[in-house]
Enzyme design. Sequence first.
Site, short mmCIF file in Angstrom:
data_model
loop_
_atom_site.label_atom_id
_atom_site.label_comp_id
_atom_site.label_asym_id
_atom_site.label_seq_id
_atom_site.Cartn_x
_atom_site.Cartn_y
_atom_site.Cartn_z
N GLY A 187 7.61 3.29 14.50
CA GLY A 187 7.57 3.52 13.05
C GLY A 187 7.36 4.97 12.66
CB ILE A 231 7.24 -1.85 9.71
CG1 ILE A 231 7.36 -0.39 10.14
CG2 ILE A 231 6.68 -1.97 8.31
CD1 ILE A 231 8.45 -0.11 11.09
N GLY A 232 4.16 -3.54 10.39
CA GLY A 232 2.71 -3.40 10.22
C GLY A 232 1.95 -3.48 11.53
NE ARG A 233 -2.08 -1.70 14.24
CZ ARG A 233 -1.50 -0.51 14.01
NH1 ARG A 233 -0.20 -0.43 13.79
NH2 ARG A 233 -2.21 0.59 13.99
NE ARG A 252 -7.43 -6.94 1.02
CZ ARG A 252 -8.07 -5.94 1.61
NH1 ARG A 252 -9.11 -6.20 2.37
NH2 ARG A 252 -7.69 -4.68 1.42
CD GLU A 282 2.63 -2.73 19.76
OE1 GLU A 282 2.16 -1.60 19.93
OE2 GLU A 282 3.02 -3.13 18.66
N GLY A 288 0.85 -1.20 0.00
CA GLY A 288 0.00 0.00 0.00
C GLY A 288 0.88 1.24 0.00
CG HIS A 336 4.01 0.64 17.61
ND1 HIS A 336 2.82 -0.05 17.71
CD2 HIS A 336 3.90 1.38 16.49
CE1 HIS A 336 2.03 0.26 16.70
NE2 HIS A 336 2.67 1.13 15.93
CB ILE A 361 3.71 2.20 4.63
CG1 ILE A 361 2.98 3.35 5.34
CG2 ILE A 361 5.06 1.94 5.30
CD1 ILE A 361 2.55 3.03 6.76
P1 NAP Z 1 -2.61 0.97 2.99
O1 NAP Z 1 -2.18 1.97 1.99
O2 NAP Z 1 -4.07 0.74 3.21
O3 NAP Z 1 -1.91 -0.43 2.63
C1 NAP Z 1 -2.28 -1.63 3.20
C2 NAP Z 1 -1.90 -2.74 2.24
O4 NAP Z 1 -2.20 -3.99 2.87
C3 NAP Z 1 -2.64 -2.70 0.93
O5 NAP Z 1 -1.70 -2.78 -0.12
C4 NAP Z 1 -3.54 -3.93 0.94
O6 NAP Z 1 -3.55 -4.50 -0.36
C5 NAP Z 1 -2.86 -4.85 1.93
N1 NAP Z 1 -3.81 -5.70 2.62
C6 NAP Z 1 -4.94 -5.32 3.27
N2 NAP Z 1 -5.58 -6.39 3.76
C7 NAP Z 1 -4.84 -7.47 3.41
C8 NAP Z 1 -4.99 -8.87 3.61
N3 NAP Z 1 -6.04 -9.36 4.27
N4 NAP Z 1 -4.05 -9.68 3.11
C9 NAP Z 1 -2.98 -9.19 2.43
N5 NAP Z 1 -2.79 -7.87 2.21
C10 NAP Z 1 -3.70 -7.03 2.69
O7 NAP Z 1 -2.03 1.32 4.43
P2 NAP Z 1 -0.64 2.01 4.78
O8 NAP Z 1 -0.83 3.46 4.97
O9 NAP Z 1 0.41 1.52 3.85
O10 NAP Z 1 -0.41 1.36 6.25
C11 NAP Z 1 -0.24 -0.03 6.38
C12 NAP Z 1 -0.23 -0.50 7.82
O11 NAP Z 1 0.99 -0.13 8.44
C13 NAP Z 1 -1.29 0.15 8.72
O12 NAP Z 1 -2.54 -0.50 8.62
C14 NAP Z 1 -0.70 0.00 10.11
O13 NAP Z 1 -1.15 -1.20 10.70
C15 NAP Z 1 0.80 -0.12 9.84
N6 NAP Z 1 1.54 1.03 10.40
C16 NAP Z 1 2.47 0.81 11.36
C17 NAP Z 1 3.18 1.88 11.88
C18 NAP Z 1 4.25 1.68 12.93
O14 NAP Z 1 4.51 2.61 13.70
N7 NAP Z 1 4.88 0.52 12.99
C19 NAP Z 1 2.90 3.19 11.46
C20 NAP Z 1 1.95 3.36 10.48
C21 NAP Z 1 1.27 2.28 9.95
P3 NAP Z 1 -4.88 -5.18 -0.97
O15 NAP Z 1 -6.00 -4.18 -0.75
O16 NAP Z 1 -4.55 -5.43 -2.40
O17 NAP Z 1 -5.06 -6.43 -0.17
#
Ligand code: NAP
Length: 320
Positions: free
Chosen positions: A282, A231-233, A176, A262, A154, A280, A156
């Site tokens: 990020g 770095i996700g969840r 997906r 956490e 997505g 955490h 990030i």
């Molecule tokens: P995003 O643009 O919505 O990207 C999420 C990606 O995950 C999409 O490419 C989506 O692709 C994929 N996805 C969603 N559901 C899925 C599933 N069931 N199986 C496989 N892939 C799946 O979000 P973003 O802004 O990049 O942020 C992503 C995540 O990073 C956040 O949700 C958050 O949990 C995490 N995060 C962590 C930190 C930290 O401090 N560590 C900071 C910010 C964010 P498809 O729709 O094609 O499945």
Amino acid sequence: MSKPDIIVPRVMRDVVMRGLAEHFNVHKPYEAADPFAVMAELSQTIRGAAVLGQKVDAAFLDQFPNLEIVANFGVGYDNIDAHDCSARGIMVTNTPDVLTDEVADTAIGLLIMTVRELSAAERWVRDGSWKAKGAFPLSKATLSGRKLGVLGLGRIGKAIAKRAEAFGLEIHYHGRSKQKGIAFPYHATLLDLATACDTLMIVAPGGEDTHHIVNAEVLKALGPSGIVINIGRGTVVDEAALAEALADGTIHAAGLDVFEHEPNVPQALLDLENVVVLPHVGSASVHTRDAMGQLVVDNLVSWFRSGRAVTSVPETPQKS
Ligand code: NAP
């Protein structure tokens, strides 16, 4: 005109508290001796909520029947039942984009720390081992030639891929569905991605759909030189299976910024030398957290001014 009433269940950054105070009657139950009594008193009054990781589930929503909007501090909103909000006509917003670069930078830092054992190397200097024992042992892994599988390409994920390409890594991805206009090889299953790669970068959201999808089978497919970066969840990874895979050499190492419960990190992971752990962080710079906070305020202000949010989540799209 009277200001709308907003609840902030947990204290948030200054930029949020000051911004909200300008435009709303802000209620802070955490300041009261009995926060639950305050929440009960406010039941009919509250029209908006600014939340930071709190659970927004049916019990929360039932409490505030006149709630119109929940503004989340953070791009991940697995703390909020967005489907339930959608069914009740409640807008949900998050804070995308403003944190993308920060999180991608952290992810790359964590990847290099893990591959080159940099936190252990730093400890070597600080604990006097360099003087007492000599040079730090050569790292067993190298970044060169790695195949990076991005789980969740997505906002990030793409920013990480852009940086990783500059390091000469081969990029693959799984989500997906296959994305239009993306040249990186797509793998329809996570297992296929792990089989094709030796480095797994987890950037997918939390929630039921991704719960423990990185399991023992996926780790085995990554192989003995395998490296997992999360770095996700934390909920995306079966932490017990990960600790086992790291302990018995099924994979080589892991770098983790997020954990399932956490701030509790499983002792089995902390006991291992081939794990780098971060608390955490990020998006955790003053610059980026302030930008996220401003977006929380902007979403609420925009909603009550115009009936439109700035950054709604896909489950609660803007009405055109
Ligand atoms: P995003 O643009 O919505 O990207 C999420 C990606 O995950 C999409 O490419 C989506 O692709 C994929 N996805 C969603 N559901 C899925 C599933 N069931 N199986 C496989 N892939 C799946 O979000 P973003 O802004 O990049 O942020 C992503 C995540 O990073 C956040 O949700 C958050 O949990 C995490 N995060 C962590 C930190 C930290 O401090 N560590 C900071 C910010 C964010 P498809 O729709 O094609 O499945």
